[in-house]
Design an enzyme around this catalytic site. Structure first.
Site, PDB file in Angstrom:
ATOM      1  N   TYR A   1     -13.416  -1.819  11.427  1.00 61.40           N
ATOM      2  CA  TYR A   1     -12.011  -1.397  11.320  1.00 61.40           C
ATOM      3  C   TYR A   1     -11.268  -1.698  12.626  1.00 61.40           C
ATOM      4  O   TYR A   1     -10.154  -2.238  12.622  1.00 61.40           O
ATOM      5  CB  TYR A   1     -11.975   0.086  10.991  1.00 61.40           C
ATOM      6  CG  TYR A   1     -10.597   0.685  10.825  1.00 61.40           C
ATOM      7  CD1 TYR A   1      -9.849   0.470   9.662  1.00 61.40           C
ATOM      8  CD2 TYR A   1     -10.041   1.491  11.823  1.00 61.40           C
ATOM      9  CE1 TYR A   1      -8.594   1.038   9.507  1.00 61.40           C
ATOM     10  CE2 TYR A   1      -8.791   2.051  11.671  1.00 61.40           C
ATOM     11  CZ  TYR A   1      -8.072   1.826  10.520  1.00 61.40           C
ATOM     12  OH  TYR A   1      -6.827   2.382  10.363  1.00 61.40           O
TER      13      TYR A   1
ATOM     14  N   ASN B   1       1.457  -2.386   5.468  1.00 57.43           N
ATOM     15  CA  ASN B   1       0.830  -1.066   5.637  1.00 57.43           C
ATOM     16  C   ASN B   1      -0.539  -0.957   4.982  1.00 57.43           C
ATOM     17  O   ASN B   1      -1.364  -0.163   5.431  1.00 57.43           O
ATOM     18  CB  ASN B   1       1.777  -0.005   5.050  1.00 57.43           C
ATOM     19  CG  ASN B   1       1.085   1.324   4.863  1.00 57.43           C
ATOM     20  OD1 ASN B   1       0.892   2.081   5.822  1.00 57.43           O
ATOM     21  ND2 ASN B   1       0.654   1.621   3.639  1.00 57.43           N
TER      22      ASN B   1
ATOM     23  N   LYS C   1      -8.045  -4.156  13.181  1.00 56.70           N
ATOM     24  CA  LYS C   1      -6.757  -3.706  13.716  1.00 56.70           C
ATOM     25  C   LYS C   1      -6.428  -4.411  15.041  1.00 56.70           C
ATOM     26  O   LYS C   1      -5.261  -4.638  15.362  1.00 56.70           O
ATOM     27  CB  LYS C   1      -6.757  -2.182  13.866  1.00 56.70           C
ATOM     28  CG  LYS C   1      -6.828  -1.451  12.516  1.00 56.70           C
ATOM     29  CD  LYS C   1      -5.624  -1.770  11.626  1.00 56.70           C
ATOM     30  CE  LYS C   1      -5.595  -0.933  10.366  1.00 56.70           C
ATOM     31  NZ  LYS C   1      -4.398  -1.181   9.531  1.00 56.70           N
TER      32      LYS C   1
ATOM     33  N   GLY D   1       0.827  -1.220   0.000  1.00 59.26           N
ATOM     34  CA  GLY D   1       0.000   0.000   0.000  1.00 59.26           C
ATOM     35  C   GLY D   1       0.852   1.257   0.000  1.00 59.26           C
ATOM     36  O   GLY D   1       0.584   2.210   0.726  1.00 59.26           O
ATOM     37  N   ALA D   2       1.879   1.272  -0.866  1.00 58.20           N
ATOM     38  CA  ALA D   2       2.928   2.307  -0.771  1.00 58.20           C
ATOM     39  C   ALA D   2       2.706   3.495  -1.703  1.00 58.20           C
ATOM     40  O   ALA D   2       3.569   4.355  -1.803  1.00 58.20           O
ATOM     41  CB  ALA D   2       4.288   1.671  -1.060  1.00 58.20           C
ATOM     42  N   SER D   3       1.561   3.581  -2.373  1.00 55.70           N
ATOM     43  CA  SER D   3       1.416   4.630  -3.391  1.00 55.70           C
ATOM     44  C   SER D   3       1.059   5.988  -2.803  1.00 55.70           C
ATOM     45  O   SER D   3       1.111   6.998  -3.507  1.00 55.70           O
ATOM     46  CB  SER D   3       0.359   4.230  -4.421  1.00 55.70           C
ATOM     47  OG  SER D   3      -0.936   4.327  -3.868  1.00 55.70           O
TER      48      SER D   3
ATOM     49  N   ASP E   1      -3.003  -7.186  -4.786  1.00 52.94           N
ATOM     50  CA  ASP E   1      -4.049  -6.946  -3.779  1.00 52.94           C
ATOM     51  C   ASP E   1      -3.730  -7.841  -2.576  1.00 52.94           C
ATOM     52  O   ASP E   1      -3.710  -9.069  -2.706  1.00 52.94           O
ATOM     53  CB  ASP E   1      -5.392  -7.321  -4.424  1.00 52.94           C
ATOM     54  CG  ASP E   1      -6.567  -7.142  -3.490  1.00 52.94           C
ATOM     55  OD1 ASP E   1      -6.365  -7.109  -2.252  1.00 52.94           O
ATOM     56  OD2 ASP E   1      -7.698  -7.061  -4.001  1.00 52.94           O
TER      57      ASP E   1
ATOM     58  N   SER F   1      -3.962  -2.228  -8.573  1.00 53.94           N
ATOM     59  CA  SER F   1      -3.726  -1.726  -9.930  1.00 53.94           C
ATOM     60  C   SER F   1      -4.278  -0.319 -10.201  1.00 53.94           C
ATOM     61  O   SER F   1      -3.636   0.426 -10.946  1.00 53.94           O
ATOM     62  CB  SER F   1      -4.191  -2.729 -10.985  1.00 53.94           C
ATOM     63  OG  SER F   1      -5.442  -3.224 -10.667  1.00 53.94           O
TER      64      SER F   1
ATOM     65  N   ALA G   1     -12.044  -3.925  14.817  1.00 53.00           N
ATOM     66  CA  ALA G   1     -11.905  -5.386  14.920  1.00 53.00           C
ATOM     67  C   ALA G   1     -10.722  -5.855  14.068  1.00 53.00           C
ATOM     68  O   ALA G   1      -9.921  -6.699  14.506  1.00 53.00           O
ATOM     69  CB  ALA G   1     -13.194  -6.066  14.464  1.00 53.00           C
TER      70      ALA G   1
HETATM   71  N1  LIG Z   1      -4.514   7.871   8.555  1.00 54.34           N
HETATM   72  C1  LIG Z   1      -4.727   7.492   9.801  1.00 54.34           C
HETATM   73  O1  LIG Z   1      -5.218   8.298  10.633  1.00 54.34           O
HETATM   74  C2  LIG Z   1      -4.364   6.105  10.257  1.00 54.34           C
HETATM   75  C3  LIG Z   1      -4.399   5.859  11.626  1.00 54.34           C
HETATM   76  C4  LIG Z   1      -4.074   4.586  12.085  1.00 54.34           C
HETATM   77  C5  LIG Z   1      -3.710   3.595  11.194  1.00 54.34           C
HETATM   78  N2  LIG Z   1      -3.682   3.861   9.859  1.00 54.34           N
HETATM   79  C6  LIG Z   1      -3.283   2.755   8.989  1.00 54.34           C
HETATM   80  O2  LIG Z   1      -2.146   3.137   8.233  1.00 54.34           O
HETATM   81  C7  LIG Z   1      -2.134   2.420   6.984  1.00 54.34           C
HETATM   82  C8  LIG Z   1      -2.009   3.423   5.845  1.00 54.34           C
HETATM   83  O3  LIG Z   1      -3.142   4.286   5.890  1.00 54.34           O
HETATM   84  P1  LIG Z   1      -3.206   5.720   5.181  1.00 54.34           P
HETATM   85  O4  LIG Z   1      -3.789   6.651   6.180  1.00 54.34           O
HETATM   86  O5  LIG Z   1      -1.926   6.036   4.510  1.00 54.34           O
HETATM   87  O6  LIG Z   1      -4.379   5.396   4.135  1.00 54.34           O
HETATM   88  P2  LIG Z   1      -4.520   5.679   2.564  1.00 54.34           P
HETATM   89  O7  LIG Z   1      -5.916   5.314   2.235  1.00 54.34           O
HETATM   90  O8  LIG Z   1      -4.033   7.036   2.235  1.00 54.34           O
HETATM   91  O9  LIG Z   1      -3.504   4.615   1.939  1.00 54.34           O
HETATM   92  C9  LIG Z   1      -3.752   3.229   1.981  1.00 54.34           C
HETATM   93  C10 LIG Z   1      -2.987   2.566   0.863  1.00 54.34           C
HETATM   94  O10 LIG Z   1      -3.304   1.148   0.885  1.00 54.34           O
HETATM   95  C11 LIG Z   1      -3.629   0.757  -0.450  1.00 54.34           C
HETATM   96  N3  LIG Z   1      -4.515  -0.393  -0.456  1.00 54.34           N
HETATM   97  C12 LIG Z   1      -5.837  -0.423  -0.143  1.00 54.34           C
HETATM   98  N4  LIG Z   1      -6.321  -1.668  -0.307  1.00 54.34           N
HETATM   99  C13 LIG Z   1      -5.285  -2.441  -0.729  1.00 54.34           C
HETATM  100  C14 LIG Z   1      -5.168  -3.815  -1.076  1.00 54.34           C
HETATM  101  N5  LIG Z   1      -6.229  -4.620  -1.047  1.00 54.34           N
HETATM  102  N6  LIG Z   1      -3.954  -4.275  -1.477  1.00 54.34           N
HETATM  103  C15 LIG Z   1      -2.886  -3.449  -1.534  1.00 54.34           C
HETATM  104  N7  LIG Z   1      -2.946  -2.133  -1.228  1.00 54.34           N
HETATM  105  C16 LIG Z   1      -4.131  -1.632  -0.826  1.00 54.34           C
HETATM  106  C17 LIG Z   1      -4.304   1.984  -1.048  1.00 54.34           C
HETATM  107  O11 LIG Z   1      -4.370   1.927  -2.464  1.00 54.34           O
HETATM  108  C18 LIG Z   1      -3.417   3.102  -0.516  1.00 54.34           C
HETATM  109  O12 LIG Z   1      -2.283   3.295  -1.310  1.00 54.34           O
HETATM  110  C19 LIG Z   1      -3.438   1.624   6.951  1.00 54.34           C
HETATM  111  O13 LIG Z   1      -3.199   0.293   7.376  1.00 54.34           O
HETATM  112  C20 LIG Z   1      -4.305   2.348   7.960  1.00 54.34           C
HETATM  113  O14 LIG Z   1      -5.305   1.513   8.480  1.00 54.34           O
HETATM  114  C21 LIG Z   1      -4.000   5.101   9.364  1.00 54.34           C
END
Ligand SMILES: NC(=O)c1ccc[n+]([C@@H]2O[C@H](COP(=O)([O-])OP(=O)(O)OC[C@H]3O[C@@H](n4cnc5c(N)ncnc54)[C@H](O)[C@@H]3O)[C@@H](O)[C@H]2O)c1
Length: 248
Positions: free
Chosen positions: A153, A88, A157, A9-11, A61, A35, A155
């Site tokens: 969510y 991530n 985490k 999920g690095a994009s 995915d 994708s 649950a």
């Molecule tokens: N933003 C917050 O406040 C917050 C707080 C606690 C935890 N998190 C966790 O941090 C991580 C990153 O979150 P973020 O805030 O950067 O969210 P984001 O939505 O900006 O990024 C999530 C990334 O995961 C990718 N992704 C989604 N489904 C996927 C799949 N099935 N396979 C591969 N990639 C997939 C998305 O395309 C995106 O690039 C997540 O696990 C999120 O639950 C975020």
């Protein structure tokens, strides 16, 4: 020896910040995302290359077990070896328990929890053979408390924190550490779920000891610590990275 890591999920958001932070710390990288995110994933790979590091991109995915096996194989083939896995990738779609559908429950658990299990399982043979591995799971403050509309969510985490603990027990004997990071309120596209209402923003700033919201970069240092040899004797932990929030 150059260290190598996979970040799922690095994009964008926290995953992108972790990728760039690890690149700045000298890691070569394999970056994955779904994708539809191909163009932004390639852009992040370009930013990694600007930092002088090698980068492989993989469209996959994490909820698909075959994609996870292929990601692990492509990362090992592309980089030569993998030292660290950063789980991530995650999703959050708000729904009250009354509105929540079994499909949304399943989709959330499939990405956030089963994805962590599948990527871990896919990397174990390689890490076990090398008797070295660093697995860092991105959980959430939601594993501790959670907010309204986030039962599924929270649950998912909480499952990540439990999985981290047992992974540590099973994998320690192979030189593999497994830790989790629990970010608080971080300003990303996902974070906007908590931040659309200015009153909520003011509330979060008030109940956070540091009196500010988090940025994706705030998560990088703790992840880099768990991904490095500095944490060689630390495993099975879940570290809050939340500015000292009192969530009520
Ligand atoms: N933003 C917050 O406040 C917050 C707080 C606690 C935890 N998190 C966790 O941090 C991580 C990153 O979150 P973020 O805030 O950067 O969210 P984001 O939505 O900006 O990024 C999530 C990334 O995961 C990718 N992704 C989604 N489904 C996927 C799949 N099935 N396979 C591969 N990639 C997939 C998305 O395309 C995106 O690039 C997540 O696990 C999120 O639950 C975020």
């Amino acid at each position: 020896m150059t260290r190598h890591a996979i970040v799922t999920g690095a994009s964008r958001g926290i995953g992108r910040a972790i990728a760039l932070g690890l690149a700045e710390r000298g890691y070569d990288l394999a970056l994955t995302d779904i994708s539809p995110q191909q163009a932004t994933l390639e852009a992040v790979a370009g930013e990694v290359a600007e930092r002088g590091r090698r980068c492989v991109t993989i469209l996959a995915d994490v909820s698909d077990p075959e994609d996870c096996r292929r990601s692990a194989a492509e990362a090992v083939r592309g980089l030569g070896h993998v030292d660290a896995l950063v789980n991530n990738a995650g999703i959050l779609k708000l729904a009250s328990i009354e509105e929540l559908t079994p499909a949304l429950w399943d989709a959330t658990l499939a990405v956030n929890a089963r994805g962590v299990f599948q990527m871990t399982q896919a990397l174990i043979p390689h890490m076990r053979e090398r008797r070295y591995g660093r697995i860092v799971n991105i959980a959430s403050l939601a594993a501790r408390t959670g907010g309204p509309g986030q039962s599924h969510y929270a649950a998912s985490k909480s499952a990540v924190v439990g999985f981290t603990r047992v992974s540590s027990m099973e994998l320690g004997q192979y030189g593999i550490t497994v830790n989790a990071v629990c970010p608080g309120i971080i300003q990303t596209e996902m974070g906007m779920n908590n931040l659309r209402d200015p009153e909520r923003v003011a509330y979060f700033e008030k109940v956070t000891d540091l009196h500010r919201l988090g940025n994706p970069e705030d998560v990088v240092g703790p992840v880099a610590f768990f991904a490095s040899d500095d944490s060689a004797f630390v495993t099975g932990q879940a570290l809050n990275v939340d500015g000292g929030i009192f969530y009520s």
